[in-house]
Design an enzyme around this catalytic site. Structure first.
Site, PDB file in Angstrom:
ATOM      1  N   CYS A 197      -4.972  -3.187   2.990  1.00 29.03           N
ATOM      2  CA  CYS A 197      -4.732  -2.881   4.397  1.00 29.03           C
ATOM      3  C   CYS A 197      -5.961  -3.076   5.293  1.00 29.03           C
ATOM      4  O   CYS A 197      -6.331  -4.197   5.601  1.00 29.03           O
ATOM      5  CB  CYS A 197      -4.152  -1.471   4.519  1.00 29.03           C
ATOM      6  N   GLU A 218       0.842  -1.186   0.000  1.00 27.32           N
ATOM      7  CA  GLU A 218       0.000   0.000   0.000  1.00 27.32           C
ATOM      8  C   GLU A 218       0.888   1.251   0.000  1.00 27.32           C
ATOM      9  O   GLU A 218       1.941   1.281   0.611  1.00 27.32           O
ATOM     10  CB  GLU A 218      -0.882   0.002   1.251  1.00 27.32           C
ATOM     11  N   LYS A 231      -9.555   1.252  -2.456  1.00 26.45           N
ATOM     12  CA  LYS A 231      -9.756   0.772  -1.091  1.00 26.45           C
ATOM     13  C   LYS A 231     -11.142   1.157  -0.587  1.00 26.45           C
ATOM     14  O   LYS A 231     -11.543   2.322  -0.642  1.00 26.45           O
ATOM     15  CB  LYS A 231      -8.670   1.358  -0.194  1.00 26.45           C
TER      16      LYS A 231
END
Length: 287
Positions: free
Chosen positions: A156, A43, A115
């Protein structure tokens, strides 16, 4: 079914995309040199920047982004599937997206993913994060059907939402990906068990490339990039927070075998949740 070598690249991105691009290129080349035909970076490969004004100076649109252009070039030159775990992209509406990219061996874009879950938390010792103040969340899960495997995307904090991974596994994903910049505090507590759980409960390989160490903007990330098989076994680990590369062989038949042994994806059932305090029942779903 396919057998291939996969690599997870661990980085310590700073504030300047130009400098991070040099590290990105060197580590990707190292991974390809070790025989990897799928390479994943963490990330925020492009830059980790906490200050709002500095973010505005560091990030740009997808068509002008240095890491995106370099990712295309390296994938084509090295003949690999290159998964840029994420980099910050300025959207058409001016908002930022935390976006992953997958490039094929010809340099073409195979998929991108924004995300979905924003890291808005208050941890111990005064550590607090509000990702939603800087980034616009995505709204769509992505599974890319490639010549290597069916690849499901996450970034994440998405790791803490098992329904995302279940949906991708039900859509056929054999390889689940979790490029991350996990904080050291949460990584020490939860990184390994959460990643192994996602592999086990979905009968899928999990590859998680991580940021590691003390960054220029003051944050500290956990490192410990992992490659895990569908039975929950760790195939490779960077057991530190330094930049580097780990590599493991992926045989997608092992995903099919794990799902055959424990067919929980098929055995899931709809169910309700009953509240026994006179408040009726809530509708629930096994998925």
């Amino acid at each position: 079914m396919a057998i291939f070598k996969a690599a997870a690249v661990q980085m310590r991105s700073g504030k300047e995309p130009e400098r991070n691009a040099l590290d990105f290129e060197a580590l990707v080349r190292e991974a390809a040199g070790l025989g990897a035909t799928y390479v994943q970076t963490p990330e925020m490969t492009g830059a980790i920047v906490g200050d709002k004004d500095a973010r505005a100076a560091a990030f740009t649109s997808e068509d002008r982004d240095l890491i995106v252009a370099l990712g295309r070039k390296l994938a084509a030159e090295l003949g690999i599937h290159l998964h840029v775990g994420s980099t910050a992209i300025v959207r058409a509406d001016g908002k930022l997206a935390n976006r992953a990219f997958l490039f094929g061996p010809d340099g073409g874009a195979l998929a991108s993913y924004d995300k979905i879950h924003m890291f808005d938390v208050d941890l111990d010792n005064g550590e607090s994060w509000r990702e939603s103040s800087a980034y616009e969340p995505g709204t769509e899960a992505i599974v890319a059907d490639t010549s290597l495997a069916k690849i499901g995307f996450a970034i994440c904090y998405d790791l803490r939402f098992p329904q995302l991974f279940r949906a991708e596994a039900l859509a056929g994903a054999e390889l689940l990906t979790v490029p991350a910049a996990f904080t050291r505090q949460t990584g020490l507590a939860h990184w390994h068990p959460l990643l192994r759980a996602r592999a086990i409960e979905n009968g899928a390989f999990v590859i998680a490339s991580a940021q590691g160490g003390k960054h220029e903007d003051g944050r500290e990330t956990f490192g410990h990039s992992l490659i895990i098989d569908p039975w929950g076994r760790i195939l490779a680990e960077a057991d530190h927070d330094e930049p580097g590369v780990i590599i493991a062989e992926i045989d997608t038949q092992h995903s099919a075998d794990a799902r055959k042994k424990i067919p929980n994806l098929k055995n899931a059932r709809e169910f309700g949740v009953a509240l026994r305090a006179g408040q009726g029942a809530l509708r629930g779903a096994a998925s």
